[in-house]
Scaffold this active site. Structure first.
Site, PDB file in Angstrom:
ATOM      1  CE  LYS A  38      -6.473  -0.775   4.800  1.00 12.79           C
ATOM      2  NZ  LYS A  38      -7.757  -1.172   4.199  1.00 12.79           N
TER       3      LYS A  38
ATOM      4  NE  ARG B  76      -3.456  -2.252   2.893  1.00 17.37           N
ATOM      5  CZ  ARG B  76      -3.166  -3.367   3.566  1.00 17.37           C
ATOM      6  NH1 ARG B  76      -1.972  -3.502   4.143  1.00 17.37           N
ATOM      7  NH2 ARG B  76      -4.049  -4.353   3.671  1.00 17.37           N
TER       8      ARG B  76
ATOM      9  CG  HIS C 291      -4.458   0.275  -3.853  1.00 18.97           C
ATOM     10  ND1 HIS C 291      -3.793   0.369  -2.646  1.00 18.97           N
ATOM     11  CD2 HIS C 291      -5.371  -0.712  -3.693  1.00 18.97           C
ATOM     12  CE1 HIS C 291      -4.298  -0.511  -1.796  1.00 18.97           C
ATOM     13  NE2 HIS C 291      -5.248  -1.184  -2.414  1.00 18.97           N
TER      14      HIS C 291
ATOM     15  CE1 TYR D 224      -5.714  -8.007  -7.075  1.00 20.67           C
ATOM     16  CE2 TYR D 224      -5.936  -8.904  -4.861  1.00 20.67           C
ATOM     17  CZ  TYR D 224      -5.687  -7.833  -5.698  1.00 20.67           C
ATOM     18  OH  TYR D 224      -5.427  -6.601  -5.174  1.00 20.67           O
TER      19      TYR D 224
ATOM     20  CG  HIS E 279      -5.860  -8.950   1.581  1.00 18.93           C
ATOM     21  ND1 HIS E 279      -6.041  -9.403   0.291  1.00 18.93           N
ATOM     22  CD2 HIS E 279      -5.740  -7.601   1.485  1.00 18.93           C
ATOM     23  CE1 HIS E 279      -6.026  -8.363  -0.544  1.00 18.93           C
ATOM     24  NE2 HIS E 279      -5.845  -7.273   0.155  1.00 18.93           N
TER      25      HIS E 279
ATOM     26  NE  ARG F   8      -2.725  -3.822  -1.252  1.00 16.84           N
ATOM     27  CZ  ARG F   8      -2.246  -4.568  -0.261  1.00 16.84           C
ATOM     28  NH1 ARG F   8      -0.941  -4.725  -0.134  1.00 16.84           N
ATOM     29  NH2 ARG F   8      -3.053  -5.157   0.592  1.00 16.84           N
TER      30      ARG F   8
END
Length: 304
Positions: free
Chosen positions: A173, A149, A245, A280, A271, A248
């Site tokens: 995150k 990110r 992004h 994806y 994630h 990414r």
């Protein structure tokens, strides 16, 4: 009880109990502040303890008429639901007026990706003869080569890079730490940047360990990285709408296309749920569909 008081409590709850990222937290708080403004202007300053489902419905209806995207509308409702769930848990209210709110039905969101050809075009557009160009080249390669990110990119610490084992320690995150492998190519670019470019910067105090620096010797901002990419994209003649992004997304898509396991991709992206990574697989399915339509003999017979 005031809106300001409860919004502040909500912000603290999201930050320390839910571990929201700064960007998500800011968006949620901003959404609730808009609801507060509406309450003050249109509902005779009705407090968060007295606002009703009908009030919230009317508020959402008015916003929907202002031509905001369905994705924005869905986030408002998500923010409002989170706020009133918090008030219920905090025993500020005995009911949840947002429980029956329904957001717009969103189609599957498939992120834009770049082909390797597009990525190489963007890199070829960089003036690598200059120090700034070398830094920008390194930024693009780290975004694409590590799937970071942009907030993680600008926060990389030199002390968190292990060149012996070739990985970067990333604080993602919700303060979740992960270790992202470095390809030898990417590791060499980072080393060259550190020793040939960054070493000549006048580094500001408290930024001695920051990898990517701006001309003032301090951390780069998200906006600057976005502008660098936009300028390079325009120069390269790549017509897609590209942000940091996008690299990414391209990182994850290319790994999947080349046979990487989805669980490993999940770990590298940071994630918390495999569901976030599964988008994806839809990109790969689209590719498979194109292959069938273009190359299957039955389809070729129909085309003739």
């Amino acid at each position: 009880m005031t809106w300001e008081e409860k919004i502040k409590d909500f912000e603290i709850f999201l930050r320390f109990e839910r571990n929201f990222s700064e960007n998500t937290l800011d968006a949620y708080v901003r959404d609730i502040k808009k609801l507060k403004d509406y309450s003050e202007e249109s509902l005779e300053n009705t407090g968060p303890d007295r606002i009703t489902y009908e009030n919230l419905q009317e508020y959402i209806f008015r916003l929907s008429k202002q031509k905001f995207s369905e994705r924005s509308q869905a986030r408002w409702i998500s923010s409002i639901k989170a706020f009133f769930r918090y008030l219920l848990e905090d025993e500020v209210r005995e009911d949840n007026p947002s429980a029956l709110l329904e957001g717009p039905k969103l189609g599957l969101y498939l992120p834009d990706t770049l082909s390797l050809t597009d990525i190489n075009k963007i890199i070829d557009a960089i003036e690598i003869s200059s120090k700034t160009g070398k830094r920008n080249h390194c930024i693009i390669e780290v975004l694409y080569g590590c799937g970071l990110r942009v907030s993680e990119l600008i926060d990389i610490k030199i002390s968190n890079i292990n060149f012996k084992e070739n990985y970067i320690k990333i604080n993602g995150k919700g303060d979740k730490t992960r270790f992202v492998p470095l390809a030898h190519y990417t590791a060499d670019l980072i080393k060259d940047y550190i020793y040939e470019v960054r070493s000549e910067y006048k580094v500001a105090k408290k930024h001695e360990d920051t990898l990517f620096l701006n001309s003032r010797g301090t951390s780069m901002s998200r906006v600057i990285v976005f502008l660098i990419i936009k300028e390079l994209t325009d120069k390269a003649g790549v017509s897609k709408k590209i942000s940091p992004h996008t690299f990414r997304h391209s990182f994850a898509t290319h790994l999947l296309q080349n046979g990487a396991d989805l669980r490993f991709i999940q770990e590298m992206l940071g994630h918390s749920s495999i569901t976030s990574t599964e988008v994806y697989t839809h990109l790969k399915n689209e590719e498979l569909r194109d292959v069938i339509l273009n190359y299957h003999p039955r389809n070729a017979n129909i085309a003739q």
